[in-house]
Design a protein around this motif. Structure first.
Motif, PDB file in Angstrom:
ATOM      1  N   GLN A 101       0.830  -1.207   0.000  1.00 27.45           N
ATOM      2  CA  GLN A 101       0.000   0.000   0.000  1.00 27.45           C
ATOM      3  C   GLN A 101       0.863   1.255   0.000  1.00 27.45           C
ATOM      4  OE1 GLN A 101      -0.460  -2.754   1.879  1.00 27.45           O
ATOM      5  NE2 GLN A 101      -2.570  -2.921   2.635  1.00 27.45           N
ATOM      6  N   ARG A 102       1.984   1.214   0.713  1.00 23.19           N
ATOM      7  CA  ARG A 102       2.877   2.374   0.741  1.00 23.19           C
ATOM      8  C   ARG A 102       3.468   2.636  -0.648  1.00 23.19           C
ATOM      9  NH1 ARG A 102       6.147   2.888   6.362  1.00 23.19           N
ATOM     10  NH2 ARG A 102       4.531   2.157   7.783  1.00 23.19           N
ATOM     11  N   ILE A 103       3.846   1.563  -1.319  1.00 25.52           N
ATOM     12  CA  ILE A 103       4.388   1.725  -2.673  1.00 25.52           C
ATOM     13  C   ILE A 103       3.329   2.322  -3.589  1.00 25.52           C
ATOM     14  CG2 ILE A 103       5.226   0.463  -4.698  1.00 25.52           C
ATOM     15  CD1 ILE A 103       6.511  -1.534  -2.646  1.00 25.52           C
ATOM     16  N   ALA A 104       2.115   1.782  -3.521  1.00 25.44           N
ATOM     17  CA  ALA A 104       1.033   2.303  -4.356  1.00 25.44           C
ATOM     18  C   ALA A 104       0.768   3.779  -4.058  1.00 25.44           C
ATOM     19  CB  ALA A 104      -0.234   1.470  -4.154  1.00 25.44           C
ATOM     20  N   ALA A 105       0.841   4.152  -2.780  1.00 28.07           N
ATOM     21  CA  ALA A 105       0.599   5.548  -2.407  1.00 28.07           C
ATOM     22  C   ALA A 105       1.675   6.459  -2.986  1.00 28.07           C
ATOM     23  CB  ALA A 105       0.546   5.679  -0.887  1.00 28.07           C
ATOM     24  N   LEU A 106       2.950   6.027  -2.953  1.00 33.99           N
ATOM     25  CA  LEU A 106       4.015   6.850  -3.516  1.00 33.99           C
ATOM     26  C   LEU A 106       3.869   6.972  -5.027  1.00 33.99           C
ATOM     27  CD1 LEU A 106       7.186   5.754  -1.502  1.00 33.99           C
ATOM     28  CD2 LEU A 106       5.972   7.940  -1.373  1.00 33.99           C
ATOM     29  N   VAL A 107       3.442   5.900  -5.676  1.00 33.53           N
ATOM     30  CA  VAL A 107       3.194   5.978  -7.117  1.00 33.53           C
ATOM     31  C   VAL A 107       2.156   7.057  -7.406  1.00 33.53           C
ATOM     32  CG1 VAL A 107       2.221   4.749  -9.099  1.00 33.53           C
ATOM     33  CG2 VAL A 107       3.866   3.591  -7.610  1.00 33.53           C
ATOM     34  N   GLU A 108       1.081   7.058  -6.626  1.00 37.04           N
ATOM     35  CA  GLU A 108       0.023   8.046  -6.832  1.00 37.04           C
ATOM     36  C   GLU A 108       0.508   9.454  -6.520  1.00 37.04           C
ATOM     37  OE1 GLU A 108      -4.582   8.981  -5.376  1.00 37.04           O
ATOM     38  OE2 GLU A 108      -3.563   7.137  -4.744  1.00 37.04           O
ATOM     39  N   GLN A 109       1.235   9.608  -5.413  1.00 37.71           N
ATOM     40  CA  GLN A 109       1.710  10.932  -5.026  1.00 37.71           C
ATOM     41  C   GLN A 109       2.738  11.473  -6.018  1.00 37.71           C
ATOM     42  OE1 GLN A 109       2.624   9.292  -1.093  1.00 37.71           O
ATOM     43  NE2 GLN A 109       1.594  11.044  -0.162  1.00 37.71           N
ATOM     44  N   GLY A 110       3.496  10.576  -6.623  1.00 36.03           N
ATOM     45  CA  GLY A 110       4.509  11.020  -7.572  1.00 36.03           C
ATOM     46  C   GLY A 110       3.940  11.467  -8.897  1.00 36.03           C
ATOM     47  N   GLN A 111       2.735  11.025  -9.226  1.00 35.86           N
ATOM     48  CA  GLN A 111       2.089  11.425 -10.481  1.00 35.86           C
ATOM     49  C   GLN A 111       3.017  11.257 -11.682  1.00 35.86           C
ATOM     50  OE1 GLN A 111       0.926  15.435  -9.176  1.00 35.86           O
ATOM     51  NE2 GLN A 111      -1.206  14.747  -9.123  1.00 35.86           N
ATOM     52  N   GLY A 112       3.647  10.086 -11.754  1.00 36.87           N
ATOM     53  CA  GLY A 112       4.522   9.781 -12.867  1.00 36.87           C
ATOM     54  C   GLY A 112       5.997  10.013 -12.594  1.00 36.87           C
ATOM     55  N   LEU A 113       6.341  10.650 -11.485  1.00 38.81           N
ATOM     56  CA  LEU A 113       7.745  10.920 -11.177  1.00 38.81           C
ATOM     57  C   LEU A 113       8.469   9.723 -10.585  1.00 38.81           C
ATOM     58  CD1 LEU A 113       7.505  14.525  -9.694  1.00 38.81           C
ATOM     59  CD2 LEU A 113       8.743  13.857 -11.770  1.00 38.81           C
ATOM     60  N   LEU A 114       7.753   8.860  -9.849  1.00 41.58           N
ATOM     61  CA  LEU A 114       8.421   7.738  -9.192  1.00 41.58           C
ATOM     62  C   LEU A 114       8.812   6.701 -10.229  1.00 41.58           C
ATOM     63  CD1 LEU A 114       9.283   6.636  -6.400  1.00 41.58           C
ATOM     64  CD2 LEU A 114       7.156   5.300  -6.410  1.00 41.58           C
ATOM     65  N   ARG A 115      10.109   6.438 -10.330  1.00 40.59           N
ATOM     66  CA  ARG A 115      10.622   5.491 -11.323  1.00 40.59           C
ATOM     67  C   ARG A 115      11.268   4.270 -10.696  1.00 40.59           C
ATOM     68  NH1 ARG A 115       8.371   6.621 -16.282  1.00 40.59           N
ATOM     69  NH2 ARG A 115       7.593   8.753 -15.979  1.00 40.59           N
ATOM     70  N   GLY A 116      11.554   4.336  -9.421  1.00 43.51           N
ATOM     71  CA  GLY A 116      12.181   3.197  -8.772  1.00 43.51           C
ATOM     72  C   GLY A 116      12.185   3.365  -7.269  1.00 43.51           C
ATOM     73  N   ILE A 117      12.592   2.283  -6.600  1.00 46.04           N
ATOM     74  CA  ILE A 117      12.715   2.261  -5.139  1.00 46.04           C
ATOM     75  C   ILE A 117      14.105   1.725  -4.792  1.00 46.04           C
ATOM     76  CG2 ILE A 117      11.925   1.107  -3.022  1.00 46.04           C
ATOM     77  CD1 ILE A 117      10.005   3.265  -3.896  1.00 46.04           C
ATOM     78  N   ARG A 118      14.721   2.346  -3.775  1.00 49.43           N
ATOM     79  CA  ARG A 118      16.054   1.918  -3.367  1.00 49.43           C
ATOM     80  C   ARG A 118      16.114   1.708  -1.862  1.00 49.43           C
ATOM     81  NH1 ARG A 118      22.116   4.612  -3.781  1.00 49.43           N
ATOM     82  NH2 ARG A 118      21.312   6.078  -2.225  1.00 49.43           N
ATOM     83  N   PRO A 119      15.993   0.452  -1.399  1.00 45.33           N
ATOM     84  CA  PRO A 119      16.313   0.174   0.004  1.00 45.33           C
ATOM     85  C   PRO A 119      17.822   0.337   0.201  1.00 45.33           C
ATOM     86  CG  PRO A 119      15.897  -1.868  -1.172  1.00 45.33           C
ATOM     87  CD  PRO A 119      15.616  -0.759  -2.141  1.00 45.33           C
ATOM     88  N   MET A 120      18.222   0.866   1.345  1.00 42.05           N
ATOM     89  CA  MET A 120      19.650   1.138   1.568  1.00 42.05           C
ATOM     90  C   MET A 120      20.323  -0.116   2.123  1.00 42.05           C
ATOM     91  SD  MET A 120      19.394   5.119   2.825  1.00 42.05           S
ATOM     92  CE  MET A 120      21.094   5.539   2.417  1.00 42.05           C
TER      93      MET A 120
END
Length: 282
Positions: free
Chosen positions: A84-103
């Motif tokens: 759900q958190r990933i889906a929320a960031l996708v929505e909030q990014g409005q096309g800007l989110l291209r990837g995720i990086r765990p450290m």
């Protein structure tokens, strides 16, 4: 168009960047778009803090800065509601989110990537068409290989060529492990962060065998250039590293300059719409 596939902006007055406390003093300040005003290369912004608020901060910077094509953010991959958190960031990014990086490099458990509890989160990245940026070093490459076998079709980018120990010329173990990872067809590699691994000085000659092996393993079309600015500034300027990287690509991957400095990033991070909308071409 040149695309810097790995740039950071941060502001310690807004968020906690724990690793900065142990970084050189020159990095312990804000680095923001005005600091790169003289550079007109497009870029992908990459997270530098394990905090979803930083991803939202990078979204804001991207909306204010014409040269930002996308954001690689952070999410708590172990949270019960990670999908759900990933889906929320996708929505909030409005096309800007291209990837995720765990450290991953900062997680004490070197087998963290192999934990079955992460399966749903990684499946979610794949299902949303997001790239997994792998911030790993040689200790994590076995677990990374196991992770990739569980998620066919997951687009993965190995940051900084998995941070080989260039200062101590430890080549063989890294070379074997990175070559195995490169056998997975959906994996690309960033030609980034290498000068800062050479020790106290920017030893250009020391990185050559490592760069050669990256191209031997991945080929010219699965490698993309990144600056790792501003971390880079402890060893070289942005333009110095770009010029050196261009020389290395001409030497070790001739005829692939367009791929390494733009086209591979466009294809990997699905940036075609971004370059078209901004009036840029790749």
């Amino acid at each position: 168009m040149i695309i810097d596939a790995h740039r950071h902006y941060w502001d310690p007055s807004r968020l906690q960047y724990g690793w900065l406390a142990h970084a050189p003093a020159t990095l312990q300040r804000a680095f923001l778009p005005p600091d790169m005003a003289a550079t007109h290369d497009a870029c992908i912004l990459v997270q530098a803090a394990p905090d979803e608020r930083e991803t939202l901060f990078l979204f804001d910077l991207a909306r204010q800065t014409d040269d930002v094509l996308g954001v690689v953010g952070w999410v708590d991959m172990e949270a019960d509601d990670a999908t759900q958190r990933i889906a929320a960031l996708v929505e909030q990014g409005q096309g800007l989110l291209r990837g995720i990086r765990p450290m991953v490099q900062d997680i004490p458990d070197i087998e963290w990537l192999a934990r079955p509890s992460l399966d749903r989160a990684f499946d979610c990245l794949r299902d949303h068409g997001l790239v997994f940026d792998a911030l790993v070093d040689n200790r994590h490459l076995r677990a990374l290989s196991h992770r990739l076998t569980r998620h066919p079709g997951l687009i993965t980018v190995v940051d900084h060529a998995a941070k080989p120990n260039i200062a101590d010329r430890e080549f063989a173990e890294w070379a074997s492990a990175i070559a195995r990872v490169a056998q997975v067809p959906d994996v690309a590699c960033k030609l980034s962060g290498l000068l800062t691994l050479t020790g106290t000085g920017a030893d250009a000659a020391a990185i050559e065998p490592f760069v050669a092996h990256v191209f031997e393993s991945f080929g010219g079309r699965r490698v993309m250039w990144g600056s790792d600015w501003p971390v880079l500034t402890t060893h070289a300027s942005y333009e110095q590293w770009k010029a050196l990287a261009q020389q290395l690509v001409r030497r070790f991957a001739p005829r692939h300059e367009a791929a390494v400095f733009g086209a591979t990033a466009v294809a990997t991070y699905s940036l075609n719409d971004c370059t078209t909308a901004s009036g840029r071409t790749a």
